[in-house]
Design an enzyme around this catalytic site. Sequence first.
Site, PDB file in Angstrom:
ATOM      1  N   GLY A   1      26.078  48.400  -8.678  1.00  0.00           N
ATOM      2  CA  GLY A   1      27.386  48.494  -8.059  1.00  0.00           C
ATOM      3  C   GLY A   1      27.290  48.880  -6.598  1.00  0.00           C
TER       4      GLY A   1
ATOM      5  CB  SER B   1      25.774  56.179  -7.935  1.00  0.00           C
ATOM      6  OG  SER B   1      26.645  56.554  -8.986  1.00  0.00           O
TER       7      SER B   1
ATOM      8  CG  ASP C   1      30.204  57.044 -11.362  1.00  0.00           C
ATOM      9  OD1 ASP C   1      31.394  56.972 -11.005  1.00  0.00           O
ATOM     10  OD2 ASP C   1      29.667  56.221 -12.121  1.00  0.00           O
TER      11      ASP C   1
ATOM     12  CB  VAL D   1      41.328  51.292  -4.780  1.00  0.00           C
ATOM     13  CG1 VAL D   1      41.680  52.195  -3.604  1.00  0.00           C
ATOM     14  CG2 VAL D   1      42.295  50.120  -4.855  1.00  0.00           C
TER      15      VAL D   1
ATOM     16  CD  GLU E   1      36.304  71.300  23.754  1.00  0.00           C
ATOM     17  OE1 GLU E   1      37.329  70.729  24.162  1.00  0.00           O
ATOM     18  OE2 GLU E   1      36.311  72.181  22.856  1.00  0.00           O
TER      19      GLU E   1
ATOM     20  NE  ARG F   1      39.283  50.846  31.458  1.00  0.00           N
ATOM     21  CZ  ARG F   1      38.822  50.028  32.390  1.00  0.00           C
ATOM     22  NH1 ARG F   1      37.708  50.343  33.043  1.00  0.00           N
ATOM     23  NH2 ARG F   1      39.446  48.905  32.680  1.00  0.00           N
TER      24      ARG F   1
END
Length: 766
Positions: A24, A163, A165, A298, A630, A656
């Site tokens: 998986g 995993s 789990d 999900v 910072e 930037r």
Amino acid sequence: MSKVQTRAAKPDGKKRIGILTSGGDAQGMNAAVRAVTRTTLELGGQPYAILEGWQGAVDGGDGIRQMHWSDVSSILNEGGTVIGTARCAAFRQREGLRAACKNLIERGIDRLVVIGGDGTLTGTNEFREEWPSLVQELVVDGQITEQTAQAHPQLMIVGLVGSIDNDLVGSDMTIGTDSALTRILEAMDDIASTAASHQRTFVIEVMGRHCGYLPLMAAVAGGADYVFTPENPPSSEWAADLAQKLRKGRAAGRRDSIVIVAEGAQDADGNRITSRDVEQAIKDELQLDARITILGHVQRGGTPSAYDRWMPTLMGYGAAQELMDANPNDPAYIIGVRHNRLTRIPLMEAVEATRNVSALVKDKQFDQAIRARGVSFTQMVRVNEVLSTPPQDLEGVPEGAKRVGILHVGGLAPGMNTAARTAVRAGLEAGMEMVGIHGSFQGLMDSNVQTLKWSDVEGWAFKGGAQLGTRRHIPKLEEFYALGRAIENNRIDALLVIGGFNAYLAVYNMVSERDRYPAFNIPMMLVPATIDNNLPGSELSIGADTALNNAVWALDRIKESAAASKRCFVADTMGRRCGYLALMAGLASGAEKVYLNEQPQDLASISEDAQNLKESFQNGRRLLLAVRNEDAHPRYNREFLARVFLSEGEGLYDVRHSALGHMQQGGAPSAFDRILATRLVFNAIGELAQLLARGEKQALYIGQSGGTIRSHPVTHMLDEIDLEARRPISQWWMGLAPVVPVVSMPGVKRKPARIPIGDPVSLTPY
């Protein structure tokens, strides 16, 4: 001479490492693939991706692909696995094993990093054990020469467990678990709001066929009323017990009820319990309709959390360095995680210990099954019982109970509410009266206090901010008299102070003045809560993980915006002079450069960085991200760096810069911060209860270090901190700094530093 014989006769001297993902998928696998690929290249080896799991090894050809640096660019924030995973029936047969062996040897590969679950790793070990005989069969069949066989006498492997789990015994976390738990809690938070609106009951089914980690931790962190896990099954009369608990929760003021069901849940007799069974039980016992939400895949999908980026990156880095140094006689092992450090775990010992938990459950040895999951899992079973106990089942606050004041001090840290909620419920269970102090020490001096009941903290677990309020103010010496009078007037017997560096200094100052102010002679307990992660005695502070996830989310968006043109972006994180957020955000976002106060910069090093930056853009780079904390340097700030980089670029790219700002402090606390807050405060309340029972007046600060939660005397605090820099003298995470350039910036002259990998002392008990 055959192609394979030609290659064997003229080796290029490079060690070749194959990388595959099988079983998986799990968020974070890509981070590991990226780290193995780039670390192998930096160490002088050659990585290969074996596509679609073992299927690619069996098929050969395009199923095994040589990897280059750019092949793993821009995959750090992607879910799933870019090199694919699939089941391979052929790999279970001798002919398939022989084909895989031949195809690997053909490319000179005899070292593998295998990322998967226990089934994948078991199959890998069997392949490793059969390798010598497979090689000899290939010699007999004339497919390889004896010389080639002697060059590849054994397969060397390192396993990484992917995993969701978190079911590997011996490792604190497996790849994908933190992300999956994050998905569950996001769903629970959303469901809780709609459930409360309609006073409804929801049944949420989560993954966990054999392991209850996800449902248990989700129940604790999400404030569920009831949870079903494989290791801790209820009796066959569970329906009546569930109904009684839900009924009492509603009577105590709950507007919603949440029940978590693991997909592998069953009762103590072995009868399966499904979400439909729970729904029907609620209807039969309470005459209420329940709604079912099955989260399903999900939980596996989407962007990995910050943890599931930086930790798999370290694991992949470690796996590559181990395999580059490996020899054929080395045993097979897994690289796991213990206490935020990499550790070697004997492969088959870990797999057998993991499978033994299911055997213990089957044999109805549930207590042993829980203990086999580890100390943390065992404690959280107890914690969940306390936090979910309705107030009617508590004896109530006894007359003359000790009054414990709870207050926050310092900057806001996500998870403060979770900590306060845990303190109230654990304190009530211990027979104490819990008093909320609004507005920090100033609120105490103003007697802005409130006795907190079980229902008062309902729903606090997943709220951002701080319901009790927090201030950075440290009481001055001239305020100590008023502070002492407030403690006496409000009958405060002990203080639980949840906060950051200012909280620690405030309590230290109070303890230092105990001779002059007798009211300060009460037990005090400091709990670390600051996004800066700069407190002594604790490797991680409440709020730091949430801030890290917020920072990484912002950096992902910055990279997306910058990808449209050739651009360098310099971003500031919070943290003051502690570089934890900057370094970990850099690792998790794939930043090419990280600037820390702990590693002072000078003009020469900045000039060298600017030159490397220019050369990388000349060689085709389109984006570079530099992250700094910072206060990395008082003069060489982000504006200065941007000007230098822009000037040196001579129009090759634009620059930037931006500060990520206070968004790092906002939002609901992460799964990790909720669990950390719960564990630390649960232990803190237990220790305070003991101090009160013994009549002792100690002031302590508690934290998690080396995997153990322990407390330390406040009087010794200054021995552990650099007061000027406002950070601990020793910071464990600084050892990870050398990983950043290795996995993110090619072409820079350096010798990759090794990161330590320890051996576990024992798997049982873990």
